[in-house]
Design a protein around this motif. Structure first.
Motif, PDB file in Angstrom:
ATOM      1  N   PRO A  46      -8.838  -6.593   7.790  1.00 53.44           N
ATOM      2  CA  PRO A  46      -9.022  -5.868   6.524  1.00 53.44           C
ATOM      3  C   PRO A  46     -10.236  -6.353   5.741  1.00 53.44           C
ATOM      4  CG  PRO A  46      -6.842  -6.944   6.620  1.00 53.44           C
ATOM      5  CD  PRO A  46      -7.509  -7.178   7.925  1.00 53.44           C
ATOM      6  N   GLU A  47     -10.616  -7.618   5.908  1.00 52.31           N
ATOM      7  CA  GLU A  47     -11.767  -8.130   5.156  1.00 52.31           C
ATOM      8  C   GLU A  47     -13.079  -7.965   5.908  1.00 52.31           C
ATOM      9  OE1 GLU A  47     -10.438 -11.584   2.303  1.00 52.31           O
ATOM     10  OE2 GLU A  47      -9.526 -11.791   4.280  1.00 52.31           O
TER      11      GLU A  47
ATOM     12  N   ASN B  52     -13.923  -5.600   7.477  1.00 55.88           N
ATOM     13  CA  ASN B  52     -14.262  -4.224   7.107  1.00 55.88           C
ATOM     14  C   ASN B  52     -15.329  -4.162   6.001  1.00 55.88           C
ATOM     15  OD1 ASN B  52     -13.970  -1.425   6.501  1.00 55.88           O
ATOM     16  ND2 ASN B  52     -12.289  -1.833   5.089  1.00 55.88           N
TER      17      ASN B  52
ATOM     18  N   PHE C 237      -1.026  -7.431   6.388  1.00 57.56           N
ATOM     19  CA  PHE C 237      -2.324  -7.064   6.967  1.00 57.56           C
ATOM     20  C   PHE C 237      -2.338  -5.640   7.519  1.00 57.56           C
ATOM     21  CE2 PHE C 237      -2.159 -11.753   7.175  1.00 57.56           C
ATOM     22  CZ  PHE C 237      -3.087 -11.964   6.167  1.00 57.56           C
TER      23      PHE C 237
ATOM     24  N   TYR D 136      -2.075  -3.107   5.501  1.00 60.05           N
ATOM     25  CA  TYR D 136      -2.490  -2.239   4.392  1.00 60.05           C
ATOM     26  C   TYR D 136      -4.013  -2.074   4.438  1.00 60.05           C
ATOM     27  CZ  TYR D 136       2.214  -2.716   2.575  1.00 60.05           C
ATOM     28  OH  TYR D 136       3.574  -2.676   2.427  1.00 60.05           O
ATOM     29  N   PRO D 137      -4.509  -0.893   4.088  1.00 63.14           N
ATOM     30  CA  PRO D 137      -5.958  -0.649   4.169  1.00 63.14           C
ATOM     31  C   PRO D 137      -6.731  -1.271   2.999  1.00 63.14           C
ATOM     32  CG  PRO D 137      -4.827   1.319   3.382  1.00 63.14           C
ATOM     33  CD  PRO D 137      -3.764   0.291   3.642  1.00 63.14           C
ATOM     34  N   THR D 138      -8.058  -1.376   3.167  1.00 62.48           N
ATOM     35  CA  THR D 138      -8.909  -1.965   2.127  1.00 62.48           C
ATOM     36  C   THR D 138     -10.009  -0.981   1.746  1.00 62.48           C
ATOM     37  OG1 THR D 138     -10.036  -3.071   3.978  1.00 62.48           O
ATOM     38  CG2 THR D 138      -8.557  -4.415   2.670  1.00 62.48           C
TER      39      THR D 138
ATOM     40  N   ASP E 263     -10.628  -4.695  -3.320  1.00 61.67           N
ATOM     41  CA  ASP E 263      -9.573  -5.183  -2.425  1.00 61.67           C
ATOM     42  C   ASP E 263      -9.885  -6.593  -1.926  1.00 61.67           C
ATOM     43  OD1 ASP E 263      -7.787  -2.965  -2.459  1.00 61.67           O
ATOM     44  OD2 ASP E 263      -9.183  -1.858  -1.202  1.00 61.67           O
TER      45      ASP E 263
ATOM     46  N   ARG F 275      -4.785  -1.765  13.481  1.00 60.17           N
ATOM     47  CA  ARG F 275      -4.972  -3.214  13.649  1.00 60.17           C
ATOM     48  C   ARG F 275      -4.788  -3.625  15.113  1.00 60.17           C
ATOM     49  NH1 ARG F 275      -7.188  -2.706   9.334  1.00 60.17           N
ATOM     50  NH2 ARG F 275      -6.207  -3.165   7.345  1.00 60.17           N
TER      51      ARG F 275
END
Ligand SMILES: [Fe+2]
Ligand SMILES: [Fe+2]
Length: 326
Positions: A64-65, A67, A124, A126-128, A133, A294
């Motif tokens: 997510p990060e 990203n 983890f 959940y979207p960003t 975020d 993911r």
């Protein structure tokens, strides 16, 4: 790989008895169990499950990060975020190594993850969608991780506790960098403040779910506490976390999205709204907003890394051949 300690005394009831007595002594003295010590099979299994799930969470948690690495708003932010995501990879590696001392191989753990047989933290999935975020993840997700993990530095299994010491130091940097992203946004334009508040609104409840189900629905907790793996109950840790957030939210100027959140002086705890455990169960069962994405990305990365593993194995083979010839 270390042979499971139980096997080394299999067929020798006296040695097994002595091993069990020694294990009980170590636990009673709040001392450390090391890989070569005898340990009950259930203790070993519990640790393998917990440590490998923890390792998987660190590795999946990079997604997510990562990203946002190329889209972070400045060179400084890119460098900080990249360092943070690399730390998470390192956490995964220390933890896989700790789990390996219990007799499971890295390959087996990786297979469990990419075949969808292993769990990792529901957070983890959940979207960003926005830059804020990154702030909310650092502040809330790494913040929850710290509350969960600081007591694990004293976990009875030596390699796990020692890995957690370094991990916790890095997590506290992660939490501060998230807080600082939110602080900067909250001191910015109205649109930036709204973006920060929206991210806090989306991550607050999932971060509270990170502590696991309420105590009365957490059947394995008592055994883990008796073995000195777990030190505080899920609800106690959740309370500590909220206690840490409330003053920090005030400094930030964000609102925690729970109208019922209030300090209860008589009970010396925070009152809060009921957590939506259906959502937690759904995400854990693989039906969260980003579960499929993911795992798909993890499989892709595993396939793309095949040549690195082959090259490393070949290098190790040549080194062994050379030292055998010397
Ligand atoms: Fe981490
Ligand atoms: Fe972290």
């Amino acid at each position: 790989m270390t042979a499971p300690a139980d096997l080394s005394v299999a067929g020798d009831p006296q040695a097994a008895e002595a091993g069990r007595a020694r294990f009980d002594e170590l636990i009673a003295a709040d001392s450390r169990v090391e890989p070569r010590d005898w340990m009950p099979e259930a203790y070993r299994k519990t640790l393998i499950r917990q440590i490998s799930q923890h390792a998987h969470s660190e590795i999946i948690g990079m997604q997510p990060e990562s990203n946002w690495i190329t889209r972070a708003p400045s060179l400084k932010r890119k460098a900080i975020l990249m360092a943070k995501v690399q730390d998470e990879a390192g956490h995964g590696l220390y933890l896989y190594s700790a789990a390996q001392t219990l007799g499971i191989s890295r390959d087996e753990m990786m297979a469990q993850l990419i075949e969808g047989r292993a769990r990792y933290s529901s957070i983890f999935n959940y979207p960003t969608p926005t830059w804020a975020d990154m702030g909310a993840i650092g502040w809330l997700v790494d913040g929850a991780a710290i509350c969960n993990q600081v007591p694990l530095c004293r976990a009875s299994y030596g390699p796990y506790g020692r890995a957690m010491v370094r991990i916790c130091k890095e997590e506290s940097f992660h939490q501060r960098q998230g807080f600082e992203i939110l602080l900067e946004l909250m001191q910015g334009t109205e649109a930036q403040r709204q973006m920060a508040q929206d991210a806090v609104d989306r991550w607050y409840w999932p971060s509270l779910m990170m502590f696991g189900p309420p105590d009365e629905q957490s059947p394995n907790s008592a055994q883990s506490m008796a073995w000195n793996i777990k030190r505080f109950s899920n609800d106690d840790l959740r309370q500590r976390f909220v206690g840490m957030l409330v003053p920090q939210a005030e400094v930030l100027g964000v609102t925690l999205p729970d109208p019922n959140l209030a300090w209860n002086e008589a009970e010396q705890r925070y009152d809060m709204s009921e957590i939506d455990w259906t959502e937690f169960e759904e995400v854990l069962a693989g039906r969260g907003p980003a579960n499929a994405e993911r795992l798909r990305r993890r499989r892709e990365a595993h396939d793309e890394g095949a040549w690195v593993r082959e090259a490393a194995a070949e290098y190790a083979r040549k080194q062994a051949e050379q030292s055998a010839a010397a």
